[in-house]
Design a protein around this motif. Structure first.
Motif, PDB file in Angstrom:
ATOM      1  N   ALA A  60       1.019  -1.409  -0.163  1.00 21.94           N
ATOM      2  CA  ALA A  60       0.005  -0.061  -0.053  1.00 21.94           C
ATOM      3  C   ALA A  60       0.720   1.240  -0.010  1.00 21.94           C
ATOM      4  O   ALA A  60       1.909   1.201   0.523  1.00 21.94           O
ATOM      5  N   ASP A  61       0.352   2.268  -0.677  1.00 23.12           N
ATOM      6  CA  ASP A  61       0.907   3.660  -0.527  1.00 23.12           C
ATOM      7  C   ASP A  61       2.440   3.683  -0.652  1.00 23.12           C
ATOM      8  O   ASP A  61       3.109   4.132   0.281  1.00 23.12           O
ATOM      9  N   VAL A  62       2.753   3.274  -1.897  1.00 21.82           N
ATOM     10  CA  VAL A  62       4.268   3.337  -2.543  1.00 21.82           C
ATOM     11  C   VAL A  62       4.706   4.622  -2.210  1.00 21.82           C
ATOM     12  O   VAL A  62       5.883   4.845  -1.733  1.00 21.82           O
ATOM     13  N   HIS A  63       3.933   5.661  -2.794  1.00 22.24           N
ATOM     14  CA  HIS A  63       4.596   7.059  -2.872  1.00 22.24           C
ATOM     15  C   HIS A  63       5.875   7.347  -3.428  1.00 22.24           C
ATOM     16  O   HIS A  63       6.817   7.812  -2.773  1.00 22.24           O
ATOM     17  N   ALA A  64       5.945   6.700  -4.640  1.00 20.39           N
ATOM     18  CA  ALA A  64       7.126   6.975  -5.226  1.00 20.39           C
ATOM     19  C   ALA A  64       7.812   8.211  -5.292  1.00 20.39           C
ATOM     20  O   ALA A  64       7.124   9.174  -5.823  1.00 20.39           O
ATOM     21  N   GLY A  93      -3.031   1.366  -3.883  1.00 20.68           N
ATOM     22  CA  GLY A  93      -3.128   2.717  -4.504  1.00 20.68           C
ATOM     23  C   GLY A  93      -2.089   3.723  -3.714  1.00 20.68           C
ATOM     24  O   GLY A  93      -1.453   3.090  -2.869  1.00 20.68           O
ATOM     25  N   ASP A  94      -2.174   4.968  -4.277  1.00 17.89           N
ATOM     26  CA  ASP A  94      -0.989   5.950  -3.664  1.00 17.89           C
ATOM     27  C   ASP A  94       0.260   5.551  -4.357  1.00 17.89           C
ATOM     28  O   ASP A  94       1.210   5.263  -3.474  1.00 17.89           O
ATOM     29  N   PHE A  95       0.251   5.282  -5.520  1.00 14.26           N
ATOM     30  CA  PHE A  95       1.505   4.959  -6.178  1.00 14.26           C
ATOM     31  C   PHE A  95       2.563   6.491  -6.245  1.00 14.26           C
ATOM     32  O   PHE A  95       3.636   6.202  -6.023  1.00 14.26           O
ATOM     33  N   ASN A 130      -6.139   8.477  -3.516  1.00 19.56           N
ATOM     34  CA  ASN A 130      -6.581   9.739  -3.672  1.00 19.56           C
ATOM     35  C   ASN A 130      -5.149  10.453  -4.402  1.00 19.56           C
ATOM     36  O   ASN A 130      -5.316  11.425  -5.342  1.00 19.56           O
ATOM     37  N   HIS A 131      -4.011  10.013  -4.007  1.00 19.81           N
ATOM     38  CA  HIS A 131      -2.668  10.712  -4.438  1.00 19.81           C
ATOM     39  C   HIS A 131      -2.682  10.506  -5.964  1.00 19.81           C
ATOM     40  O   HIS A 131      -1.871  11.240  -6.703  1.00 19.81           O
ATOM     41  N   ASP A 132      -3.097   9.435  -6.414  1.00 17.77           N
ATOM     42  CA  ASP A 132      -2.981   9.120  -7.861  1.00 17.77           C
ATOM     43  C   ASP A 132      -3.574   9.987  -8.646  1.00 17.77           C
ATOM     44  O   ASP A 132      -3.555  10.359  -9.802  1.00 17.77           O
ATOM     45  N   ALA A 216      -9.926  -1.391  -1.302  1.00 23.33           N
ATOM     46  CA  ALA A 216     -10.532   0.086  -1.002  1.00 23.33           C
ATOM     47  C   ALA A 216      -9.357   1.052  -0.674  1.00 23.33           C
ATOM     48  O   ALA A 216      -9.010   0.606   0.717  1.00 23.33           O
ATOM     49  N   HIS A 217      -9.095   2.021  -1.453  1.00 21.91           N
ATOM     50  CA  HIS A 217      -7.945   2.914  -0.738  1.00 21.91           C
ATOM     51  C   HIS A 217      -8.349   3.240   0.807  1.00 21.91           C
ATOM     52  O   HIS A 217      -7.490   3.079   1.753  1.00 21.91           O
ATOM     53  N   GLU A 218      -9.249   4.149   0.662  1.00 20.49           N
ATOM     54  CA  GLU A 218      -9.590   4.604   2.020  1.00 20.49           C
ATOM     55  C   GLU A 218     -10.804   3.777   3.061  1.00 20.49           C
ATOM     56  O   GLU A 218     -11.720   3.358   2.254  1.00 20.49           O
ATOM     57  N   GLY A 235      -5.588   1.171   2.534  1.00 23.35           N
ATOM     58  CA  GLY A 235      -4.332   1.673   2.962  1.00 23.35           C
ATOM     59  C   GLY A 235      -4.466   2.807   3.568  1.00 23.35           C
ATOM     60  O   GLY A 235      -4.014   2.989   4.788  1.00 23.35           O
ATOM     61  N   PRO A 236      -4.656   4.022   3.460  1.00 20.26           N
ATOM     62  CA  PRO A 236      -3.949   5.372   3.216  1.00 20.26           C
ATOM     63  C   PRO A 236      -3.631   6.042   4.476  1.00 20.26           C
ATOM     64  O   PRO A 236      -2.820   7.001   4.576  1.00 20.26           O
ATOM     65  N   THR A 237      -3.781   5.334   5.420  1.00 17.70           N
ATOM     66  CA  THR A 237      -3.372   5.966   6.896  1.00 17.70           C
ATOM     67  C   THR A 237      -1.951   6.130   7.187  1.00 17.70           C
ATOM     68  O   THR A 237      -1.621   6.803   8.091  1.00 17.70           O
ATOM     69  N   HIS A 238      -1.253   5.045   6.455  1.00 16.27           N
ATOM     70  CA  HIS A 238       0.224   4.876   6.894  1.00 16.27           C
ATOM     71  C   HIS A 238       0.415   4.428   8.371  1.00 16.27           C
ATOM     72  O   HIS A 238       1.433   4.659   8.920  1.00 16.27           O
ATOM     73  N   GLY A 239      -0.640   3.886   9.030  1.00 15.88           N
ATOM     74  CA  GLY A 239      -0.512   3.501  10.082  1.00 15.88           C
ATOM     75  C   GLY A 239      -0.494   4.874  10.971  1.00 15.88           C
ATOM     76  O   GLY A 239       0.066   4.995  12.234  1.00 15.88           O
TER      77      GLY A 239
HETATM   78 FE   LIG Z   1      -1.099   7.283   1.108  1.00 16.90          FE
END
Ligand SMILES: [Fe+2]
Length: 305
Positions: A60-64, A93-95, A130-132, A216-218, A235-239
Motif C-alpha cells: 500500500a501507499d508506495v508514494h514513489a 493505491g497511492d503510487f 487519492n494521491h494518484d 478500497a484505498h480509504e 491503505g491510506p492512513t500509513h498507520g
Molecule cells: Fe498514501
C-alpha cells in the motif's frame, strides 16, 4: 555547587540534543528510507470455505519519490515480496509521491517498471488512491485524471480494478476480488471531495456464493461494506506514520472515519485490515511505524489453541 549544576545542565542539554538529532535522523531517514517489515495475519473470515487457503501479499501507499522511495527501492520491495511466494498480490493505491520535501519525481514508467517484477500465480491487482488522482503523473503538476498511473500499472502487467469485480479460481475454489474507485478522487473545495467509488455497482457484478475480498484505498467505506464481503483491505492512513498516541488516536480515527487507523478489525463479523503502507505523505517521516509488506493467510487449517 553552582558549577556542578551548570555542568550537569550542559551535559543534560548536550545529551538531549544528541538524542533529538538521533531520533530525528532515524525518523527522517532510516525508518522511511531503509526499513521494511513483514506483518503477517492469519484470518478465518466468515463465508470463507475450509477448502480454500489463499496467501496474499499486500503493498500500500508506495508514494514513489526521491530520495525516500526511488525506483530501485520499489524494485527491492517487489523482489522482497516475491520471496514471500504469495498466491496473489494486492496493491492498494497511492503510487505517486508528492509532499513538499520531495527532491525529484519518480515517473510512473519508472515505478511501474519496478513493480512489473512482481510475480504471483493468481496475478497482481491494484486500486487507485487519492494521491494518484491529485498528483497525476508528477508531484507538483496538475492532475491528469490518474490516467498516467493507470497506464503505468497496465504496462507493468497489473490489473487495475475501479468499481470492478473479478472471479478468480484457486485449485477449483472460486473467490472474488473487487476493487473500488477512489472515494476522494477529486478536490471540490477545502474539505469537499467527489468520489469515483461505486460500491453498489461493484457488488452487483458478484454472482453466486463465493467469498469476496474488497480492495478500497480509504477505510471510510468499511461502515457501508455489506456482510457479503469477507475481508476489506485498505491503505491510506500509513498507520499514522508517527506511532505516538498523541498523533494516532481520536484525531486520525475521526479524520479517516474508521474505528482503527492500523491493523485488523472485526466488526459485525466483517474483517478489515489496514496496512501501514510503504511511503510517506505530508512529511517524509516515520517513527515506530515502519514500511511494511502485509502477508495474509486466509482460510486453511486453524492454528491449534
Ligand atoms: Fe498514501
Amino acid at each position: 555547587m553552582a558549577s556542578i549544576s551548570r555542568r550537569l545542565f550542559l551535559q543534560g542539554a548536550g545529551a538531549f540534543t544528541w538524542a533529538t538529532a538521533g531520533v530525528g535522523s532515524y525518523a527522517l531517514a532510516f525508518e522511511p528510507g531503509f526499513r521494511l517489515n513483514v506483518t503477517s495475519y492469519r484470518l478465518a473470515p466468515p463465508r470463507w470455505p475450509d477448502e480454500l487457503t489463499l496467501r496474499a501479499a499486500v503493498l500500500a501507499d508506495v508514494h514513489a519519490c526521491e530520495p525516500w522511495m526511488s525506483a530501485s527501492r520499489v524494485r527491492g520491495i517487489a523482489n522482497f515480496t516475491n520471496d514471500l511466494a504469495p498466491d496473489i498480490v494486492f496493491l492498494l493505491g497511492d503510487f505517486s509521491g508528492g509532499h513538499r520535501f520531495v527532491t525529484g519525481p519518480v515517473m510512473p514508467d519508472e515505478w511501474g517498471e519496478a513493480l512489473s517484477v512482481l510475480k504471483a500465480p493468481l496475478g497482481v491487482y491494484a486500486v487507485l488512491g487519492n494521491h494518484d488522482w491529485w498528483h497525476g503523473a508528477l508531484p507538483g503538476m496538475p492532475a491528469d485524471g490518474a490516467e498516467g498511473v493507470r497506464r503505468a500499472l497496465r504496462s507493468a502487467g497489473i490489473a487495475v480494478l475501479e468499481n470492478h469485480a473479478l472471479r478468480i479460481t484457486r485449485n477449483g475454489e472460486p473467490f472474488w476480488v473487487a476493487g473500488l474507485g477512489d472515494q476522494i478522487a477529486e478536490r471540490k473545495g477545502p474539505r469537499l471531495f467527489a468520489g469515483r467509488d461505486d460500491l453498489a455497482g461493484t457488488m452487483a457484478q458478484i454472482r453466486g456464493p463465493a467469498p469476496v475480498i474488497l480492495l478500497a484505498h480509504e477505510p471510510a467505506i468499511f461502515r457501508r461494506v455489506p456482510d457479503r464481503v469477507s475481508l476489506t483491505l485498505c491503505g491510506p492512513t500509513h498507520g499514522g506514520q508517527v506511532n505516538l498516541p498523541i498523533f494516532t488516536e481520536d484525531f486520525l480515527r475521526r479524520h479517516y472515519r474508521c474505528d482503527i487507523v492500523y491493523g485488523h478489525l472485526v466488526e459485525r463479523d466483517r474483517h478489515l485490515v489496514i496496512s501501514a503502507g510503504l511511503g510517506t505523505a505530508h512529511a517524509p517521516v516515520r517513527f515506530m511505524r515502519p514500511p511494511e509488506v502485509v502477508e495474509l493467510t486466509i482460510g486453511g487449517p486453524r492454528p491449534q489453541s
